[in-house]
Design a protein around this motif. Structure first.
Motif, PDB file in Angstrom:
ATOM      1  N   LEU A  13      -1.802  -9.494  60.984  1.00 46.63           N
ATOM      2  CA  LEU A  13      -1.619  -8.820  62.263  1.00 46.63           C
ATOM      3  C   LEU A  13      -2.097  -7.385  62.150  1.00 46.63           C
ATOM      4  N   HIS A  14      -3.113  -7.011  62.898  1.00 47.12           N
ATOM      5  CA  HIS A  14      -3.617  -5.634  62.924  1.00 47.12           C
ATOM      6  C   HIS A  14      -3.343  -5.071  64.317  1.00 47.12           C
ATOM      7  N   LEU A  15      -2.486  -4.070  64.387  1.00 48.27           N
ATOM      8  CA  LEU A  15      -2.158  -3.500  65.685  1.00 48.27           C
ATOM      9  C   LEU A  15      -3.294  -2.618  66.168  1.00 48.27           C
ATOM     10  N   PRO A  16      -3.719  -2.791  67.419  1.00 51.30           N
ATOM     11  CA  PRO A  16      -4.761  -1.913  67.952  1.00 51.30           C
ATOM     12  C   PRO A  16      -4.233  -0.508  68.177  1.00 51.30           C
ATOM     13  N   ARG A  17      -5.120   0.458  68.068  1.00 52.65           N
ATOM     14  CA  ARG A  17      -4.737   1.826  68.433  1.00 52.65           C
ATOM     15  C   ARG A  17      -4.697   1.922  69.952  1.00 52.65           C
ATOM     16  N   PRO A  18      -3.659   2.581  70.502  1.00 50.04           N
ATOM     17  CA  PRO A  18      -3.586   2.687  71.955  1.00 50.04           C
ATOM     18  C   PRO A  18      -4.700   3.562  72.509  1.00 50.04           C
ATOM     19  N   ARG A  19      -5.238   3.172  73.659  1.00 50.55           N
ATOM     20  CA  ARG A  19      -6.231   3.984  74.350  1.00 50.55           C
ATOM     21  C   ARG A  19      -5.669   4.392  75.692  1.00 50.55           C
ATOM     22  N   VAL A  24       7.142  -0.734  70.625  1.00 48.73           N
ATOM     23  CA  VAL A  24       6.869  -1.677  71.715  1.00 48.73           C
ATOM     24  C   VAL A  24       5.634  -2.501  71.406  1.00 48.73           C
ATOM     25  N   ARG A  25       4.574  -1.856  70.915  1.00 49.00           N
ATOM     26  CA  ARG A  25       3.341  -2.587  70.594  1.00 49.00           C
ATOM     27  C   ARG A  25       3.581  -3.621  69.505  1.00 49.00           C
ATOM     28  N   LYS A  26       4.303  -3.218  68.470  1.00 50.27           N
ATOM     29  CA  LYS A  26       4.540  -4.127  67.353  1.00 50.27           C
ATOM     30  C   LYS A  26       5.382  -5.316  67.776  1.00 50.27           C
ATOM     31  N   ARG A  27       6.404  -5.061  68.590  1.00 49.95           N
ATOM     32  CA  ARG A  27       7.276  -6.147  69.056  1.00 49.95           C
ATOM     33  C   ARG A  27       6.492  -7.141  69.900  1.00 49.95           C
ATOM     34  N   ALA A  28       5.662  -6.620  70.819  1.00 51.23           N
ATOM     35  CA  ALA A  28       4.871  -7.502  71.675  1.00 51.23           C
ATOM     36  C   ALA A  28       3.852  -8.291  70.857  1.00 51.23           C
ATOM     37  N   VAL A  48       9.933  -9.136  79.418  1.00 56.58           N
ATOM     38  CA  VAL A  48       9.375  -8.367  78.308  1.00 56.58           C
ATOM     39  C   VAL A  48      10.241  -7.138  78.034  1.00 56.58           C
ATOM     40  N   ARG A  49      10.635  -6.429  79.096  1.00 53.91           N
ATOM     41  CA  ARG A  49      11.445  -5.222  78.927  1.00 53.91           C
ATOM     42  C   ARG A  49      12.820  -5.545  78.344  1.00 53.91           C
ATOM     43  N   LEU A  50      13.352  -6.732  78.633  1.00 53.15           N
ATOM     44  CA  LEU A  50      14.642  -7.140  78.074  1.00 53.15           C
ATOM     45  C   LEU A  50      14.497  -7.721  76.673  1.00 53.15           C
ATOM     46  N   ASP A  51      13.258  -7.809  76.192  1.00 49.31           N
ATOM     47  CA  ASP A  51      12.964  -8.317  74.845  1.00 49.31           C
ATOM     48  C   ASP A  51      13.474  -9.743  74.659  1.00 49.31           C
ATOM     49  N   LEU A  52      13.228 -10.593  75.656  1.00 48.94           N
ATOM     50  CA  LEU A  52      13.672 -11.981  75.582  1.00 48.94           C
ATOM     51  C   LEU A  52      12.681 -12.819  74.781  1.00 48.94           C
ATOM     52  N   ASP A  53      13.206 -13.747  73.985  1.00 51.68           N
ATOM     53  CA  ASP A  53      12.347 -14.678  73.257  1.00 51.68           C
ATOM     54  C   ASP A  53      11.744 -15.736  74.175  1.00 51.68           C
ATOM     55  N   HIS A  75       5.729 -18.072  82.662  1.00 51.30           N
ATOM     56  CA  HIS A  75       5.326 -18.000  81.264  1.00 51.30           C
ATOM     57  C   HIS A  75       3.926 -17.401  81.113  1.00 51.30           C
ATOM     58  N   LEU A  76       3.025 -17.715  82.028  1.00 51.81           N
ATOM     59  CA  LEU A  76       1.681 -17.138  81.974  1.00 51.81           C
ATOM     60  C   LEU A  76       1.748 -15.618  82.130  1.00 51.81           C
ATOM     61  N   TYR A  77       2.468 -15.148  83.149  1.00 57.20           N
ATOM     62  CA  TYR A  77       2.551 -13.706  83.382  1.00 57.20           C
ATOM     63  C   TYR A  77       3.273 -13.006  82.235  1.00 57.20           C
ATOM     64  N   TRP A  78       4.268 -13.663  81.648  1.00 56.82           N
ATOM     65  CA  TRP A  78       4.989 -13.097  80.511  1.00 56.82           C
ATOM     66  C   TRP A  78       4.032 -12.812  79.365  1.00 56.82           C
ATOM     67  N   ARG A  79       3.145 -13.770  79.069  1.00 53.48           N
ATOM     68  CA  ARG A  79       2.191 -13.574  77.980  1.00 53.48           C
ATOM     69  C   ARG A  79       1.154 -12.499  78.327  1.00 53.48           C
ATOM     70  N   ILE A  80       0.791 -12.407  79.602  1.00 54.96           N
ATOM     71  CA  ILE A  80      -0.135 -11.339  80.010  1.00 54.96           C
ATOM     72  C   ILE A  80       0.514  -9.969  79.810  1.00 54.96           C
ATOM     73  N   HIS A  81       1.784  -9.843  80.154  1.00 56.85           N
ATOM     74  CA  HIS A  81       2.476  -8.561  79.960  1.00 56.85           C
ATOM     75  C   HIS A  81       2.657  -8.245  78.474  1.00 56.85           C
ATOM     76  N   LEU A  82       2.889  -9.257  77.656  1.00 59.26           N
ATOM     77  CA  LEU A  82       2.960  -9.024  76.213  1.00 59.26           C
ATOM     78  C   LEU A  82       1.607  -8.528  75.691  1.00 59.26           C
ATOM     79  N   LEU A  83       0.527  -9.108  76.194  1.00 62.13           N
ATOM     80  CA  LEU A  83      -0.807  -8.661  75.805  1.00 62.13           C
ATOM     81  C   LEU A  83      -1.028  -7.218  76.234  1.00 62.13           C
ATOM     82  N   ALA A  84      -0.568  -6.864  77.434  1.00 63.24           N
ATOM     83  CA  ALA A  84      -0.706  -5.493  77.927  1.00 63.24           C
ATOM     84  C   ALA A  84       0.005  -4.506  77.009  1.00 63.24           C
ATOM     85  N   ASP A  85       1.234  -4.828  76.618  1.00 64.88           N
ATOM     86  CA  ASP A  85       1.976  -3.936  75.723  1.00 64.88           C
ATOM     87  C   ASP A  85       1.282  -3.818  74.368  1.00 64.88           C
ATOM     88  N   THR A  86       0.767  -4.924  73.857  1.00 62.89           N
ATOM     89  CA  THR A  86       0.092  -4.908  72.560  1.00 62.89           C
ATOM     90  C   THR A  86      -1.162  -4.039  72.612  1.00 62.89           C
TER      91      THR A  86
END
Length: 285
Positions: A274-280, A247-251, A202-207, A228-239
């Motif tokens: 796509l509606h980006l959530p506000r960070p909490r 970072v949020r928009k990219r994820a 995720v940090r390397l912004d890999l497709d 792949h499962l953990y990758w998607r979980i980390h993308l969800l975390a960033d979003t």
């Protein structure tokens, strides 16, 4: 250590680069890096990680002193390093050795070393994190629900090992005539070593996270599926939680793309706006 009390001494040079903490370089008989944390749990976790790494002689900065009790702000003092970040084009090759040493350090639970809830199982930890992300961004509940189901289906018995959990260029340093060192341990956890690689992807912004499997020390039949499962979980975390809109928009875009691919595989494609959530304020770990 005598003379280090967490206060910023006269002449200290601020070298802050992130958003969560403030950092100073302090000269003197014992040069050190003073770090003030916005989150006390991160201070406690980094101090615990550095103590553990020192016991195992692992490649990390030396902890000189740390706050205790209700110090405000919470802080650590770490020995100054005469080192520079490893260049991006050599990052993966230089990361392999120190990362392997870190992943040999075992734990007795899953999750943060200090300052947060500890879990008896890896799936319990993942379910807890997914619940946090869904609560922070209700628009992501459907995605989190699918990931909960995949976590339940991954029945591997995971043994907890130490993870840096924030691997990225800039966190790997090399001293001129010394070893390569990993810095910034505030997000360290005990868990499945593949989660470290997934967050790195995720940090390397890999497709596709597959290239980081070059760092996998013990690949097995479920390795790629778990990555792949953990990758998607980390993308969800960033979003859900990142305070950096880029970072949020990219994820979020990558998650949306993955959802479309899944829908195509199921024979029905439906694009939603796509509606980006506000960070909490929540822990991104």
């Amino acid at each position: 250590m005598d003379g280090i009390d967490g206060r910023v001494p006269p002449g200290a040079r601020e070298i802050t680069t992130g958003q969560a903490n403030r950092v100073w370089s302090v000269e003197g008989p014992t040069p050190y890096i003073l770090k003030h944390y916005g989150d006390p749990s991160r201070a406690a976790n980094e101090a615990a990680a550095l103590r553990l790494l020192a016991r195992h002689r692992a490649p990390a900065p030396q902890l000189l002193a740390a706050s205790s009790g209700s110090s405000a702000p919470p802080w650590t003092a770490q020995a100054a390093l005469h080192a520079k970040p490893v260049h991006l084009d050599r990052f993966l090759a230089h990361l392999a050795e120190p990362l392997a040493a870190i992943h040999r350090i075992t734990g007795t639970h899953f999750g943060r070393l200090a300052g947060a809830r500890q879990h008896h199982s890896w799936t319990g930890y993942l379910h807890d994190r997914l619940g946090t992300y869904a609560a922070a961004a209700p628009v992501l509940r459907a995605a989190a629900r699918r990931l909960h189901q995949e976590v339940d289906a991954s029945a591997d018995a995971i043994q907890p090992v130490l993870l840096h959990h924030d691997l990225q260029p800039g966190h790997l340093l090399r001293e001129p005539a010394g070893p390569r060192l990993l810095i910034d341990w505030e997000l360290a956890i005990f868990g499945d070593y593949l989660s470290d690689l997934a967050r790195l992807a995720v940090r390397l912004d890999l497709d596709d996270p597959t290239p980081v499997l070059a760092l996998a020390s013990r690949p097995g039949p479920t390795t790629e599926t778990r990555l792949h499962l953990y990758w998607r979980i980390h993308l969800l975390a960033d979003t859900a939680l990142s305070t950096d809109r880029v970072v949020r928009k990219r994820a979020a875009r990558r998650l949306l793309c993955l959802s479309v691919i899944t829908a195509q595989g199921e024979g029905a494609v439906r694009l939603a706006p796509l509606h980006l959530p506000r960070p909490r304020l929540a822990r991104l770990d």
